[in-house]
Write a protein that holds these residues in place. Structure first.
Motif, mmCIF file in Angstrom:
data_model
loop_
_atom_site.group_PDB
_atom_site.id
_atom_site.type_symbol
_atom_site.label_atom_id
_atom_site.label_comp_id
_atom_site.label_asym_id
_atom_site.label_seq_id
_atom_site.Cartn_x
_atom_site.Cartn_y
_atom_site.Cartn_z
ATOM 1 N N ALA A 77 -12.478 17.835 -1.861
ATOM 2 C CA ALA A 77 -12.360 16.474 -1.313
ATOM 3 C C ALA A 77 -11.868 15.505 -2.393
ATOM 4 O O ALA A 77 -10.997 14.661 -2.130
ATOM 5 C CB ALA A 77 -13.702 16.020 -0.747
ATOM 6 N N LEU A 78 -12.415 15.626 -3.594
ATOM 7 C CA LEU A 78 -11.948 14.779 -4.707
ATOM 8 C C LEU A 78 -10.480 15.055 -5.031
ATOM 9 O O LEU A 78 -9.710 14.125 -5.281
ATOM 10 C CB LEU A 78 -12.795 15.024 -5.953
ATOM 11 C CG LEU A 78 -14.150 14.343 -6.005
ATOM 12 C CD1 LEU A 78 -14.938 14.841 -7.216
ATOM 13 C CD2 LEU A 78 -13.982 12.831 -6.062
ATOM 14 N N ALA A 79 -10.101 16.326 -5.028
ATOM 15 C CA ALA A 79 -8.720 16.693 -5.338
ATOM 16 C C ALA A 79 -7.742 16.133 -4.307
ATOM 17 O O ALA A 79 -6.613 15.779 -4.649
ATOM 18 C CB ALA A 79 -8.585 18.213 -5.428
ATOM 19 N N ILE A 80 -8.166 16.035 -3.068
ATOM 20 C CA ILE A 80 -7.329 15.446 -2.019
ATOM 21 C C ILE A 80 -7.284 13.927 -2.166
ATOM 22 O O ILE A 80 -6.236 13.299 -2.000
ATOM 23 C CB ILE A 80 -7.847 15.842 -0.615
ATOM 24 C CG1 ILE A 80 -7.657 17.347 -0.387
ATOM 25 C CG2 ILE A 80 -7.144 15.026 0.477
ATOM 26 C CD1 ILE A 80 -8.371 17.885 0.843
ATOM 27 N N LEU A 81 -8.398 13.332 -2.524
ATOM 28 C CA LEU A 81 -8.515 11.872 -2.607
ATOM 29 C C LEU A 81 -7.838 11.279 -3.850
ATOM 30 O O LEU A 81 -7.228 10.201 -3.764
ATOM 31 C CB LEU A 81 -10.006 11.493 -2.594
ATOM 32 C CG LEU A 81 -10.356 10.027 -2.521
ATOM 33 C CD1 LEU A 81 -9.825 9.421 -1.225
ATOM 34 C CD2 LEU A 81 -11.858 9.846 -2.617
ATOM 35 N N ILE A 82 -7.920 11.943 -4.969
ATOM 36 C CA ILE A 82 -7.399 11.394 -6.231
ATOM 37 C C ILE A 82 -5.938 10.945 -6.136
ATOM 38 O O ILE A 82 -5.614 9.838 -6.568
ATOM 39 C CB ILE A 82 -7.652 12.367 -7.402
ATOM 40 C CG1 ILE A 82 -9.139 12.303 -7.797
ATOM 41 C CG2 ILE A 82 -6.756 12.067 -8.599
ATOM 42 C CD1 ILE A 82 -9.572 13.332 -8.817
ATOM 43 N N PRO A 83 -5.023 11.730 -5.553
ATOM 44 C CA PRO A 83 -3.635 11.249 -5.483
ATOM 45 C C PRO A 83 -3.470 9.987 -4.612
ATOM 46 O O PRO A 83 -2.495 9.263 -4.756
ATOM 47 C CB PRO A 83 -2.867 12.421 -4.855
ATOM 48 C CG PRO A 83 -3.723 13.607 -5.085
ATOM 49 C CD PRO A 83 -5.137 13.116 -5.098
ATOM 50 N N GLN A 84 -4.423 9.743 -3.743
ATOM 51 C CA GLN A 84 -4.336 8.569 -2.866
ATOM 52 C C GLN A 84 -4.778 7.291 -3.562
ATOM 53 O O GLN A 84 -4.242 6.222 -3.281
ATOM 54 C CB GLN A 84 -5.223 8.733 -1.615
ATOM 55 C CG GLN A 84 -5.256 10.057 -0.937
ATOM 56 C CD GLN A 84 -3.916 10.600 -0.549
ATOM 57 O OE1 GLN A 84 -3.109 9.899 0.029
ATOM 58 N NE2 GLN A 84 -3.668 11.843 -0.882
ATOM 59 N N VAL A 85 -5.769 7.403 -4.448
ATOM 60 C CA VAL A 85 -6.432 6.197 -4.945
ATOM 61 C C VAL A 85 -6.335 5.942 -6.449
ATOM 62 O O VAL A 85 -6.551 4.815 -6.883
ATOM 63 C CB VAL A 85 -7.921 6.182 -4.534
ATOM 64 C CG1 VAL A 85 -8.074 6.222 -3.025
ATOM 65 C CG2 VAL A 85 -8.698 7.317 -5.175
ATOM 66 N N MET A 86 -6.048 6.949 -7.222
ATOM 67 C CA MET A 86 -6.062 6.770 -8.677
ATOM 68 C C MET A 86 -4.745 6.168 -9.170
ATOM 69 O O MET A 86 -3.695 6.408 -8.589
ATOM 70 C CB MET A 86 -6.328 8.091 -9.381
ATOM 71 C CG MET A 86 -7.708 8.654 -9.129
ATOM 72 S SD MET A 86 -9.038 7.553 -9.615
ATOM 73 C CE MET A 86 -9.193 7.989 -11.319
ATOM 74 N N PRO A 87 -4.835 5.407 -10.271
ATOM 75 C CA PRO A 87 -3.604 4.859 -10.853
ATOM 76 C C PRO A 87 -2.670 5.981 -11.291
ATOM 77 O O PRO A 87 -3.123 7.045 -11.706
ATOM 78 C CB PRO A 87 -4.104 4.086 -12.078
ATOM 79 C CG PRO A 87 -5.567 3.941 -11.914
ATOM 80 C CD PRO A 87 -6.036 5.029 -11.007
#
Length: 186
Positions: free
Chosen positions: A19-29
């Protein structure tokens, strides 16, 4: 911990890392210089999963590729993310057999080797995409694109694995996963 509980813990941990791996490209700088993109902590869930098991590493890598696919970044970046399965599987399999490589100088040597494999896989896929004309970047200065990708990717990988190891150790102290089993027995 009994066998069923251990399996459930590993399944849950792998799901959370995915879930983190999917989310990181969406929200991280991120810094995007196509075909390169340097997304803060994008490799960390994969690298933590590498410390758990080869299967966890592959699942989390595939989740990361999905995250980059739905992030709206250029397709070359998604293909690069898909190559993470290669370094994750190789690294996790090695660590599964050699737990001592999660400490000190041995870890840093392992980190450099994994960063090289990681970078070579990414450069190879981008080179392939650019040379067959699949990429919208075809015709641009191939050498400079690959130089940015290789140097930046190598450094990014080294930094992320050190972050991953630090976080895994901290998590393991409060939520033991037998990642550092020999440390717990001391």
């Amino acid at each position: 911990m009994n066998k069923t509980r251990k399996r459930l813990t590993l399944l849950t941990t792998t799901a959370l890392l995915t879930a983190l791996a999917i989310l990181i490209p969406q929200v991280m700088p991120k810094i995007v210089i196509p075909p390169a993109s340097f997304t803060l902590a994008s490799h960390v869930p994969i690298m933590i999963a590498m410390l758990i098991s080869p299967l966890a590493a592959v699942v989390v890598s595939l989740g990361s590729a999905l995250g980059f696919l739905i992030s709206g970044l250029p397709i070359e970046i998604t293909f690069r993310a898909a190559t993470h399965v290669i370094f994750a599987l190789i690294g996790a399999t090695f660590l599964w057999r050699h737990k001592s490589y999660t400490h000190g100088v041995k870890f840093q040597i392992f980190n450099v080797v994994i960063a090289l494999i990681h970078t070579l896989a990414e450069v190879a896929i981008v080179y392939l995409l650019l040379t067959v004309g699949f990429s919208h970047l075809a015709g641009r200065n191939l050498g400079s694109l690959l130089l940015i990708l290789s140097i930046g990717g190598f450094v990014h990988s080294l930094i992320d694995f050190n972050i991953a190891l630090f976080l895994a150790r901290a998590i393991n102290k409060v939520y033991p996963l037998d990642i550092f089993k020999d440390e717990l027995e001391k």
